[in-house]
Design an enzyme around this catalytic site. Structure first.
Site: not given
Length: 240
Positions: A75, A118
């Site tokens: 992430d 993301e």
């Protein structure tokens, strides 16, 4: 005949598109659900065969962990600020460049999946679990050192956090946890990495492969509590 061939080509393109993330061109969750089944079956067969095999002294052979599957959730740290400050198109550019960076770091045999937002899922296939933390550190460093070009002369650097866990989680009972539960465990490891400062990786490992009482770290008490109880071991690039 030509019409039939054209139809088949169109169907293949449609099927490929359904397995691909439109922004990054990476595989998506649907691809993983279709592809991982065969990998899991191979891993389970190898471990079950190993469990049945004994040497002449009644001792089991070495663990066949070259066949492990390692699930890594990555992430981007503080990604929302990119969209807020530079706009969503800049955020998209960052994700595209990150995708290329990750692909250049991994083997062709590994899976790289756009997991959502993301977040990316890396499946390191048929590896030795003890070697994967080195890969995680290499990825972390590459992301940290990379300069993302957002367009209009704007360039920034970002860091990432990584959580990971291996399948099978318990090698002496390879089916005790499903691959989905192992991903959930990697997700909790990612949360721990975020909570403890970001820009690091956290690896959750079964502390004792001979434990009779098996615990699912994905739904049990906090990882820290499980580590304190000796159920799991937490490895990290930072002090946890």
């Amino acid at each position: 005949k030509q019409a039939q061939q054209d139809l088949e080509v169109a169907y293949e393109k449609l099927e490929e598109a359904s397995l691909t993330d439109p922004l990054t061109g990476l595989n998506n969750r649907r691809f993983l659900n279709q592809s991982i089944v065969a990998d899991i079956a191979i891993v389970e067969r190898i471990y079950h065969d190993w469990l049945k095999t004994k040497t002449g002294h009644g001792l089991k052979l070495a663990v066949p962990n070259e066949q492990d599957l390692m699930f890594m959730l990555l992430d981007i740290d503080f990604f929302k600020s990119v969209n807020d400050v530079y706009g969503h198109s800049a955020g998209d550019k960052l994700l595209e460049q990150l995708s290329h960076l990750l692909k250049s770091t991994l083997r062709e045999s590994d899976y790289l999946v756009r997991w959502g937002g993301e977040e990316f899922l890396i499946v390191v296939r048929y590896s030795t679990r003890s070697e994967v933390p080195e890969l995680a550190e290499r990825i972390r460093q590459k992301v940290e050192q990379f300069e993302f070009d957002l367009g209009n002369g704007q360039k920034i650097t970002k860091t990432c956090s990584i959580g990971m866990a291996a399948y099978p989680f318990y090698v002496t009972q390879p089916t005790a946890m499903t691959w989905e539960q192992v991903i959930d465990t990697a997700d909790r490891a990612l949360y721990l990495a975020k909570h403890r400062g970001r820009n690091c990786w956290v690896n959750v490992v079964a502390a004792n492969v001979n434990d009779i009482e098996l615990v699912n770290p994905a739904v049990s008490d906090s990882l820290i509590s499980l580590a304190a109880a000796g159920v799991i071991t937490i490895e990290s690039s930072k002090i946890i």
